[in-house]
Structures are given as structure tokens and as C-alpha cells.
Design an enzyme around this catalytic site. Structure first.
Site, PDB file in Angstrom:
ATOM      1  N   GLY A  15       0.737  -1.362  -0.008  1.00 40.96           N
ATOM      2  CA  GLY A  15       0.058   0.027   0.014  1.00 40.96           C
ATOM      3  C   GLY A  15       0.919   1.360  -0.080  1.00 40.96           C
ATOM      4  O   GLY A  15       0.182   2.393   0.695  1.00 40.96           O
ATOM      5  N   MET A  94      -3.716  -6.764  -7.145  1.00 41.49           N
ATOM      6  CA  MET A  94      -3.428  -8.002  -7.918  1.00 41.49           C
ATOM      7  C   MET A  94      -4.397  -9.135  -8.412  1.00 41.49           C
ATOM      8  O   MET A  94      -4.013 -10.356  -8.435  1.00 41.49           O
ATOM      9  CB  MET A  94      -1.919  -8.531  -7.183  1.00 41.49           C
ATOM     10  CG  MET A  94      -1.072  -7.961  -6.886  1.00 41.49           C
ATOM     11  SD  MET A  94      -0.124  -6.782  -8.229  1.00 41.49           S
ATOM     12  CE  MET A  94       1.067  -5.974  -7.293  1.00 41.49           C
ATOM     13  N   ILE A  96      -7.270  -9.510 -11.822  1.00 46.68           N
ATOM     14  CA  ILE A  96      -7.702  -9.057 -13.038  1.00 46.68           C
ATOM     15  C   ILE A  96      -9.095  -8.743 -13.136  1.00 46.68           C
ATOM     16  O   ILE A  96      -9.497 -10.029 -12.662  1.00 46.68           O
ATOM     17  CB  ILE A  96      -6.950  -9.827 -14.275  1.00 46.68           C
ATOM     18  CG1 ILE A  96      -5.669  -9.636 -14.352  1.00 46.68           C
ATOM     19  CG2 ILE A  96      -7.750  -9.486 -15.604  1.00 46.68           C
ATOM     20  CD1 ILE A  96      -4.814 -10.126 -15.372  1.00 46.68           C
ATOM     21  N   HIS A 113       0.917   1.319 -13.077  1.00 52.08           N
ATOM     22  CA  HIS A 113       1.545  -0.030 -13.355  1.00 52.08           C
ATOM     23  C   HIS A 113       3.132   0.350 -13.675  1.00 52.08           C
ATOM     24  O   HIS A 113       3.609   1.419 -13.919  1.00 52.08           O
ATOM     25  CB  HIS A 113       1.192  -0.578 -15.108  1.00 52.08           C
ATOM     26  CG  HIS A 113       2.148  -1.639 -15.252  1.00 52.08           C
ATOM     27  ND1 HIS A 113       1.694  -2.884 -14.977  1.00 52.08           N
ATOM     28  CD2 HIS A 113       3.241  -1.860 -16.302  1.00 52.08           C
ATOM     29  CE1 HIS A 113       2.589  -3.877 -15.493  1.00 52.08           C
ATOM     30  NE2 HIS A 113       3.483  -3.398 -16.163  1.00 52.08           N
ATOM     31  N   ALA A 183       8.594   7.787  -9.636  1.00 51.11           N
ATOM     32  CA  ALA A 183       7.402   8.060 -10.576  1.00 51.11           C
ATOM     33  C   ALA A 183       6.208   7.677 -10.154  1.00 51.11           C
ATOM     34  O   ALA A 183       5.148   8.372 -10.055  1.00 51.11           O
ATOM     35  CB  ALA A 183       7.750   7.018 -11.740  1.00 51.11           C
ATOM     36  N   GLU A 184       5.963   6.420  -9.585  1.00 53.28           N
ATOM     37  CA  GLU A 184       4.483   5.936  -9.044  1.00 53.28           C
ATOM     38  C   GLU A 184       3.808   6.944  -8.162  1.00 53.28           C
ATOM     39  O   GLU A 184       2.804   7.441  -8.184  1.00 53.28           O
ATOM     40  CB  GLU A 184       4.390   4.529  -8.597  1.00 53.28           C
ATOM     41  CG  GLU A 184       4.883   3.563  -9.583  1.00 53.28           C
ATOM     42  CD  GLU A 184       4.851   2.394  -8.915  1.00 53.28           C
ATOM     43  OE1 GLU A 184       3.772   1.784  -8.456  1.00 53.28           O
ATOM     44  OE2 GLU A 184       5.803   1.235  -9.102  1.00 53.28           O
TER      45      GLU A 184
HETATM   46  C1  GAR Z   1       3.408  -1.088  -7.310  1.00 50.94           C
HETATM   47  O1  GAR Z   1       4.876  -1.265  -7.962  1.00 50.94           O
HETATM   48  C2  GAR Z   1       2.488  -1.049  -8.575  1.00 50.94           C
HETATM   49  O2  GAR Z   1       2.815  -0.435  -9.621  1.00 50.94           O
HETATM   50  C3  GAR Z   1       2.369  -2.457  -8.767  1.00 50.94           C
HETATM   51  O3  GAR Z   1       2.413  -3.586  -7.578  1.00 50.94           O
HETATM   52  C4  GAR Z   1       3.079  -2.573  -6.427  1.00 50.94           C
HETATM   53  C5  GAR Z   1       2.202  -2.407  -5.301  1.00 50.94           C
HETATM   54  O4  GAR Z   1       3.018  -1.722  -4.376  1.00 50.94           O
HETATM   55  N1  GAR Z   1       1.224  -3.043  -9.621  1.00 50.94           N
HETATM   56  C6  GAR Z   1       1.270  -3.842 -10.622  1.00 50.94           C
HETATM   57  O5  GAR Z   1       2.176  -4.328 -10.958  1.00 50.94           O
HETATM   58  C7  GAR Z   1      -0.224  -3.907 -11.324  1.00 50.94           C
HETATM   59  N2  GAR Z   1       0.030  -4.626 -12.492  1.00 50.94           N
HETATM   60  P1  GAR Z   1       2.252  -1.012  -3.213  1.00 50.94           P
HETATM   61  O6  GAR Z   1       1.297  -1.989  -2.657  1.00 50.94           O
HETATM   62  O7  GAR Z   1       3.190  -0.595  -2.104  1.00 50.94           O
HETATM   63  O8  GAR Z   1       1.289   0.446  -3.887  1.00 50.94           O
END
Ligand code: GAR
Length: 201
Positions: A15, A94, A96, A113, A183-184
Site C-alpha cells: 500500500g 493484483m 484482473i 503500472h 514515478a509512481e
Molecule cells: C506497485 O509497484 C504497483 O505499480 C504494482 O505493484 C506495486 C504495489 O505496491 N502494480 C502492478 O504491478 C499491477 N500490474 P504498493 O502496494 O506498495 O502500492
């Protein structure tokens, strides 16, 4: 439509992207939307603790307790309706979603992503696997993408992207962390504000 968009964040794990959204809301970077609910498909997700600390309501929907995908999604939809959700944010979710779900919320679901789509995306590319694939291919630049979700995994319209350089000594773990930080955690809140604003207008 009320003055702010009601947001649900769907999560499965740590998260950190949810945390970036919460921080952005607290700082006023997200002002057109309000996170009303966090839904997890994993009861142990640390994301649930982050939500609780921020006084955001949480719900857990476990696939193993559902008859099938339809039932799993129906239970999620029940929560989304209960909270009058306008915008769904997949933040490390995670699982679909089916075409019937994505069609129901057309242009109302966004996902982050950890690559520059169309590279290293689609079925089987999630979490660390994405960074492993980028390193294996030897690309010198990767990044993150926020996009609308449709019936094609990682195939919906791109909203925002940010590039991140790969270093010679990167491991999947170091790369994952840098892509998240540079980035994210930046483009996801920015995209949520942009889309929320568009929904309001
Ligand atoms: C993040 O890197 C997100 O972009 C990726 O999972 C991680 C979750 O981290 N998502 C995917 O790969 C979806 N295809 P978080 O739970 O710390 O946000």
C-alpha cells in the site's frame, strides 16, 4: 455529482501507493476527490493498516470465499455502491477484473503500472516481475504508467507516464523502489486529481 469525487482504492499488498494518495489528499494535491473506502483482496495487506490509520473505511473481499469471479466482483460492487463511489483506483491490486466489471465502470477505473506501457505489461507482469523483465531485457530506461482500465490487461488509455533511468548495479528490488519513489508516488496522485477534476466538470 457532489463537489468532490468519491474514491475507492483497491489494494492487495504494502500500500505505498495508497499512502502516496493519502499524503496527497492531506497536502491538498488531491482536492477534487476524497478517498472514502479501501478494498483489499488480502486480509493481511499492510495497506489496510495504512487506511485505518488515516481513518478510511476498509473492506476485505477474499476470492477463496467467493463462488467465482462474478461473485467476487459482485461483493466488491456492493461496497462500491454502498459508498456511492465515482472513481476506482487500482493501487497494487493484483487481481484482473472481468470485462463486465470494467464496462460497468468505463472511464472510472484507473491503475498504476510499474513500467512504461506498452513495455513489460499485460497478463503475468505485476510487481517485481515487471522489474525483473526490464533488467533481463537490458533496457536503460523504465518508469511508471497510470492508465484507464478496460477489458485488456494494462491496455486502457494512458493518462500519465514518467521515465526512470536504470543503473548498472540495479536489482529488481532497487529498481522497484526507485520507480515507486520517482514515478509512481508522483504520477498516481497527479492523475487521480486530474481525472477527479474531469469527472466533476
Ligand atoms: C506497485 O509497484 C504497483 O505499480 C504494482 O505493484 C506495486 C504495489 O505496491 N502494480 C502492478 O504491478 C499491477 N500490474 P504498493 O502496494 O506498495 O502500492
Amino acid at each position: 455529482m457532489s463537489k468532490t469525487v468519491s474514491i475507492a482504492v483497491l489494494v492487495s499488498g504494502g500500500g505505498t501507493n495508497l499512502q502516496a494518495l493519502i499524503n496527497a489528499q492531506n497536502k491538498g494535491v488531491i482536492k477534487s476527490g476524497n478517498i472514502k473506502l479501501v478494498v483489499s483482496n488480502n486480509a493481511d495487506a499492510y495497506a489496510l493498516k495504512r487506511a485505518q490509520k488515516a481513518n478510511i473505511d476498509t473492506a476485505v473481499v477474499l476470492k477463496k470465499e467467493c463462488v467465482d469471479q462474478l461473485d467476487f466482483e459482485a461483493r466488491i460492487i456492493k461496497y462500491l455502491e454502498e459508498y456511492n463511489i465515482d472513481l476506482i483506483v487500482l493501487a497494487g491490486f493484483m487481481s484482473i477484473l472481468s470485462e463486465s466489471f470494467t464496462k460497468r465502470y468505463s472511464n472510472r477505473i484507473i491503475n498504476v503500472h510499474p513500467s512504461l506501457i506498452p513495455s513489460f505489461c499485460g497478463k503475468g507482469f505485476y510487481g517485481l516481475r515487471v522489474h525483473e523483465a526490464a533488467l533481463k531485457k537490458g533496457v536503460k530506461v523504465t518508469g511508471a504508467t497510470v492508465h484507464f482500465v478496460n477489458e485488456i490487461p494494462d491496455g486502457g488509455e494512458i493518462i500519465m507516464q514518467k521515465a526512470v533511468n536504470i543503473k548498472d548495479d540495479d536489482t529488481p528490488q532497487t529498481l522497484q523502489k526507485r520507480v515507486m519513489r520517482l514515478a509512481e508516488w508522483k504520477i498516481l496522485p497527479a492523475a487521480v486529481e486530474q481525472v477527479s477534476k474531469e469527472i466533476i466538470s
